[in-house]
Design a protein around this motif. Structure first.
Motif, PDB file in Angstrom:
ATOM      1  N   ALA A  82       0.804  -1.223   0.000  1.00  0.00           N
ATOM      2  CA  ALA A  82       0.000   0.000   0.000  1.00  0.00           C
ATOM      3  C   ALA A  82       0.832   1.266   0.000  1.00  0.00           C
ATOM      4  O   ALA A  82       0.281   2.362  -0.110  1.00  0.00           O
ATOM      5  N   LEU A  83       2.146   1.143   0.115  1.00  0.00           N
ATOM      6  CA  LEU A  83       3.000   2.323   0.201  1.00  0.00           C
ATOM      7  C   LEU A  83       3.216   2.966  -1.161  1.00  0.00           C
ATOM      8  O   LEU A  83       3.217   2.287  -2.181  1.00  0.00           O
ATOM      9  N   ILE A  84       3.408   4.287  -1.137  1.00  0.00           N
ATOM     10  CA  ILE A  84       3.845   5.006  -2.329  1.00  0.00           C
ATOM     11  C   ILE A  84       5.368   4.950  -2.366  1.00  0.00           C
ATOM     12  O   ILE A  84       6.040   5.380  -1.426  1.00  0.00           O
ATOM     13  N   LYS A  85       5.933   4.419  -3.449  1.00  0.00           N
ATOM     14  CA  LYS A  85       7.394   4.282  -3.553  1.00  0.00           C
ATOM     15  C   LYS A  85       7.843   4.717  -4.939  1.00  0.00           C
ATOM     16  O   LYS A  85       7.142   4.492  -5.928  1.00  0.00           O
ATOM     17  N   PHE A  86       9.006   5.340  -4.995  1.00  0.00           N
ATOM     18  CA  PHE A  86       9.534   5.733  -6.296  1.00  0.00           C
ATOM     19  C   PHE A  86      10.253   4.555  -6.934  1.00  0.00           C
ATOM     20  O   PHE A  86      10.709   3.621  -6.250  1.00  0.00           O
ATOM     21  N   ASN A  87      10.356   4.564  -8.235  1.00  0.00           N
ATOM     22  CA  ASN A  87      11.010   3.502  -8.992  1.00  0.00           C
ATOM     23  C   ASN A  87      12.512   3.763  -8.985  1.00  0.00           C
ATOM     24  O   ASN A  87      13.005   4.645  -9.693  1.00  0.00           O
ATOM     25  N   ASP A  88      13.240   3.002  -8.169  1.00  0.00           N
ATOM     26  CA  ASP A  88      14.677   3.255  -8.025  1.00  0.00           C
ATOM     27  C   ASP A  88      15.472   2.875  -9.277  1.00  0.00           C
ATOM     28  O   ASP A  88      16.670   3.178  -9.362  1.00  0.00           O
ATOM     29  N   LYS A  89      14.833   2.240 -10.255  1.00  0.00           N
ATOM     30  CA  LYS A  89      15.520   1.953 -11.512  1.00  0.00           C
ATOM     31  C   LYS A  89      15.491   3.153 -12.464  1.00  0.00           C
ATOM     32  O   LYS A  89      16.284   3.231 -13.398  1.00  0.00           O
ATOM     33  N   LEU A  90      14.540   4.057 -12.230  1.00  0.00           N
ATOM     34  CA  LEU A  90      14.386   5.215 -13.108  1.00  0.00           C
ATOM     35  C   LEU A  90      14.710   6.540 -12.421  1.00  0.00           C
ATOM     36  O   LEU A  90      14.989   7.527 -13.096  1.00  0.00           O
ATOM     37  N   GLN A  91      14.636   6.568 -11.086  1.00  0.00           N
ATOM     38  CA  GLN A  91      14.877   7.800 -10.356  1.00  0.00           C
ATOM     39  C   GLN A  91      15.646   7.512  -9.073  1.00  0.00           C
ATOM     40  O   GLN A  91      15.540   6.424  -8.500  1.00  0.00           O
ATOM     41  N   ASN A  92      16.387   8.541  -8.622  1.00  0.00           N
ATOM     42  CA  ASN A  92      16.951   8.488  -7.280  1.00  0.00           C
ATOM     43  C   ASN A  92      16.093   9.364  -6.369  1.00  0.00           C
ATOM     44  O   ASN A  92      15.081   9.925  -6.793  1.00  0.00           O
TER      45      ASN A  92
END
Length: 303
Positions: A163-173
């Motif tokens: 359920a968490l909002i997480k950034f895509n660490d493959k595309l962004q830091n």
């Protein structure tokens, strides 16, 4: 001698008692009591109308808005980042936001988001104490929504912290994710300012435009930063599911973007009539928006 003193004290007490009773039945005293009672009743009604009722409304509809937003990510076909998952998440969030803003606007302003409350406060829409109350109840609503979603869904087949909002660490830091969230929230607040705040809620398409824009943000930035946009949406699931390591991204970015949007609106986009300049946290830069005094040129005529 003692008996005489006792009689004198008794007579004095009786006289004071009669005086108090007489003053209690005095018409002027009765009018003062009635006036005081009326003022107390009016104060209670004002607190209920301005503080309590809007705060409860914000809690209820923020809860349902975020509950739908959380649950849409738990369906069997929504665990990836494909077009269908983004479309479903974007439509579910945008449409329910449109419905809930339209429903609650006349009661609480239809904020449903801490950055909206913060942004409206910056330009003088609401007072500081009401802003704090709104943000607190919105965060509590996000926590309650995450708890109910966890109770309603058997998440054994879903990833941890689903359920968490997480950034895509493959595309962004982390830095890129913060700037993405800041830009999205800056644009969202500008839309809110110009469609609702500027028109004092008289634009019937304001809620629809905000819902459409939020859906576009989710569809565009969902695979990148997660398109949190709403700090309550990020805070609630973290409290229930854990995972505090990245929550600061979805607090710093949105509030920074909102501050920039308020400054842009104040300096370049707003009209001179604002909701309440005395309440604005940015009233000290309002003088730069006034512009030079109007010059009237009169031509002399000769006969």
């Amino acid at each position: 001698m003692t008996s005489s003193a006792g009689k004198l004290e008794s007579a004095t007490a009786t006289k004071e008692s009669e005086t108090r009773q007489g003053s209690g039945s005095c018409p002027a005293h009765s009018r003062i009591q009635a006036r005081t009672k009326k003022l107390r009743q009016q104060r209670c009604e004002k607190v209920y109308k301005i503080m309590f009722k809007p705060a409860v409304t914000e809690f209820i509809f923020t809860f349902f808005h975020l509950l739908l937003g959380i649950m849409v990510g738990a369906g069997p076909n929504l665990t990836g980042t494909g077009p269908f998952s983004l479309t479903a998440a974007a439509l579910a969030t945008g449409l329910n936001l449109y419905a809930f803003i339209s429903t609650t606007f006349d009661i609480s302003g239809g904020h449903l988001n801490p950055i909206i409350s913060y942004g409206v406060f910056l330009v003088g829409g609401i007072a500081l104490d009401q802003t704090v109350i709104y943000i607190v109840v919105q965060l509590l609503a996000g926590t309650a929504a995450a708890g109910v979603a966890k109770a309603l869904i058997n998440d054994t087949e879903l990833p941890d912290h689903w359920a968490l909002i997480k950034f895509n660490d493959k595309l962004q830091n982390e830095t890129q994710a913060i700037f993405t969230e800041a830009l999205l929230c800056c644009a969202l607040l500008l839309v809110a300012y110009l469609t609702i705040v500027e028109t004092h809620g008289k634009n019937p398409f304001g809620p629809l435009l905000i819902g459409v824009f939020v859906a576009a943000c989710i569809y565009t930035a969902g695979p990148l930063s997660g398109a949190g946009i709403n700090p309550a949406r990020c805070f609630g699931p973290v409290v229930v599911f854990g995972g505090w390591s990245t929550v600061w991204i979805y607090v710093v970015g949105p509030f920074a973007g909102t501050t920039v949007a308020a400054i842009i609106y104040r300096l370049f986009l707003s009209k001179k009539r604002v909701p309440n300049p005395k309440l604005s946290a940015l009233r000290h830069i309002w003088k730069y928006r006034e512009g030079p005094p109007e010059v009237v040129i009169e031509f002399e005529t000769t006969v």
